[in-house]
Design an enzyme around this catalytic site. Structure first.
Site, PDB file in Angstrom:
ATOM      1  N   GLY A   1       5.746   2.708  -0.649  1.00 32.30           N
ATOM      2  CA  GLY A   1       5.952   3.591  -1.794  1.00 32.30           C
ATOM      3  C   GLY A   1       4.656   4.246  -2.221  1.00 32.30           C
ATOM      4  O   GLY A   1       3.968   4.882  -1.443  1.00 32.30           O
TER       5      GLY A   1
ATOM      6  N   HIS B   1       4.934   6.483   0.992  1.00 33.65           N
ATOM      7  CA  HIS B   1       4.802   5.653   2.184  1.00 33.65           C
ATOM      8  C   HIS B   1       6.179   5.074   2.498  1.00 33.65           C
ATOM      9  O   HIS B   1       6.922   4.672   1.589  1.00 33.65           O
ATOM     10  CB  HIS B   1       3.799   4.529   1.911  1.00 33.65           C
ATOM     11  CG  HIS B   1       3.456   3.703   3.098  1.00 33.65           C
ATOM     12  ND1 HIS B   1       4.279   2.697   3.571  1.00 33.65           N
ATOM     13  CD2 HIS B   1       2.370   3.720   3.919  1.00 33.65           C
ATOM     14  CE1 HIS B   1       3.711   2.138   4.621  1.00 33.65           C
ATOM     15  NE2 HIS B   1       2.561   2.739   4.852  1.00 33.65           N
ATOM     16  N   PRO B   2       6.581   5.012   3.765  1.00 35.50           N
ATOM     17  CA  PRO B   2       7.955   4.607   4.091  1.00 35.50           C
ATOM     18  C   PRO B   2       8.351   3.200   3.659  1.00 35.50           C
ATOM     19  O   PRO B   2       9.537   2.931   3.476  1.00 35.50           O
ATOM     20  CB  PRO B   2       8.003   4.740   5.623  1.00 35.50           C
ATOM     21  CG  PRO B   2       6.582   4.770   6.064  1.00 35.50           C
ATOM     22  CD  PRO B   2       5.819   5.389   4.951  1.00 35.50           C
ATOM     23  N   THR B   3       7.404   2.302   3.488  1.00 32.06           N
ATOM     24  CA  THR B   3       7.739   0.948   3.009  1.00 32.06           C
ATOM     25  C   THR B   3       6.994   0.568   1.734  1.00 32.06           C
ATOM     26  O   THR B   3       7.529  -0.138   0.895  1.00 32.06           O
ATOM     27  CB  THR B   3       7.427  -0.112   4.086  1.00 32.06           C
ATOM     28  OG1 THR B   3       6.030  -0.037   4.438  1.00 32.06           O
ATOM     29  CG2 THR B   3       8.281   0.096   5.321  1.00 32.06           C
TER      30      THR B   3
ATOM     31  N   HIS C   1      12.764  -3.901 -13.343  1.00 37.58           N
ATOM     32  CA  HIS C   1      11.617  -3.278 -13.993  1.00 37.58           C
ATOM     33  C   HIS C   1      11.267  -1.954 -13.315  1.00 37.58           C
ATOM     34  O   HIS C   1      11.316  -1.850 -12.099  1.00 37.58           O
ATOM     35  CB  HIS C   1      10.413  -4.223 -13.933  1.00 37.58           C
ATOM     36  CG  HIS C   1       9.344  -3.894 -14.928  1.00 37.58           C
ATOM     37  ND1 HIS C   1       8.494  -2.818 -14.772  1.00 37.58           N
ATOM     38  CD2 HIS C   1       8.996  -4.490 -16.088  1.00 37.58           C
ATOM     39  CE1 HIS C   1       7.667  -2.772 -15.795  1.00 37.58           C
ATOM     40  NE2 HIS C   1       7.942  -3.776 -16.607  1.00 37.58           N
TER      41      HIS C   1
ATOM     42  N   GLY D   1      -3.083  12.110  -1.529  1.00 38.66           N
ATOM     43  CA  GLY D   1      -2.086  11.951  -0.479  1.00 38.66           C
ATOM     44  C   GLY D   1      -1.076  13.074  -0.464  1.00 38.66           C
ATOM     45  O   GLY D   1      -0.971  13.863  -1.409  1.00 38.66           O
TER      46      GLY D   1
END
Length: 313
Positions: free
Chosen positions: A173, A169-171, A82, A164
């Site tokens: 998203g 964000h690194p984990t 998805h 932002g």
């Protein structure tokens, strides 16, 4: 008189029971909140839920469940069919009872701001909260999915979030937040074939940007198993943003006719999650050619449960 809102948050994990239980646990036994249901999908690797509650209860539940999802889901390891852009993909809010769309917009704004403040996850606003017309729907925001957006946001200013810096964000998203006047209808049409190419063609026939219905932006052809028979099949999965303007029976009949062109029968229609009674009555009116039981009444006055609800306040 209490005010109520509806929300259908979507999280990007439909496989790990411990993660699902932890996220859904944030919706259980909360004052002013009802967990209508949730349905993890392993193929999509996605966890949709539906909530009904007071504005305060909805806000706190979405914030706490999002915190749990950000903690437990790493988008670098998540690979679902998805479309999605983050551990918490979408948080959408709708009026349910005695609440205005303006109040929903304000609540969505507060949630988006708070999520970035607490977790540093970039926010994209959609629906009535959209900062740009092309973000009123989800398609433009999700273009390329998590992987594509992760790279594009670094070089394309048009892909930057509304809150932002221009990076994910690194984990976790990124997260999409917004309010809409009507709860979307999620409608599947099940085809008696395993030919995925046919389902994808039919999906394009109803999608707004490829010549279909204006209120259908999200639609996709997917492999599936027929719930009743266990038979392998494919579905056309459709998100209808205003089902009163684009009735389900109109979508169903178009897909049935187009499927017949390929020698394929329709096995069933499936409504996913809750839906307004008015949408189902609209379909009944069309198929039964209703003109009113005892004259040309407003159908609402002919549904017993509506009168019971009035008595109950």
């Amino acid at each position: 008189m209490a005010k109520y809102m509806l929300s259908d948050p979507n999280f990007s994990d439909g496989t790990r029971k411990e993660v699902i239980d932890a996220i859904i646990g944030e919706f259980r036994d909360k004052p002013g909140l009802k967990l209508i249901g949730y349905e993890p999908d392993a193929d999509f690797d996605r966890l949709p839920a539906e909530l009904l509650g007071t504005p305060e209860a909805i806000k706190e539940a979405l914030l706490s469940a999002s915190a749990k999802a950000y903690e437990l889901i790493d988008m670098e390891k998540q690979h679902g069919r998805h479309p999605r852009i983050g551990a918490v993909d979408t948080l959408e809010i709708y009026p349910a009872k005695d609440v205005s769309i303006e109040e929903c917009v304000q609540l969505a704004e507060e949630i988006g701001q708070e999520l970035f403040k607490r977790h540093g996850v970039p926010i994209y606003f959609t629906g009535k909260n959209a900062r740009r017309p092309d973000r009123e729907g989800l398609t433009v925001i999700r273009k390329g999915n998590y992987e594509g957006l992760r790279d594009a946001v670094l070089i394309d200013p048009s892909r930057a979030p509304d809150i932002g810096p221009a990076k994910l964000h690194p984990t976790a998203g990124a997260t999409i937040v917004g309010a809409a006047e009507q709860h979307d209808a999620y409608f599947n049409v099940v085809l008696d074939t395993t030919d995925l190419a046919i389902a994808k063609k039919l999906a394009s026939y109803v999608r707004g940007k490829t010549g279909g219905f204006t209120n259908i932006q999200g639609t996709i052809g997917l492999p599936n198993v027929h719930r009743r028979t266990g038979k392998q099949c494919v579905i056309v999965s459709i998100e209808v943003s205003n089902p009163l303007q684009t009735p389900l029976h109109r979508i169903y009949n178009l897909l049935k006719a187009e499927a017949a062109r390929y020698g394929v029968n329709v096995l069933a229609g499936q409504v996913c999650g809750t839906i307004a009674a008015e949408v189902l009555v609209q379909t009944a009116e069309w198929y039964l050619q209703l003109e009113g039981i005892n004259g040309p009444w407003d159908y609402k006055s002919q549904i017993l449960e509506n009168h019971l609800l009035d008595l109950q306040g």
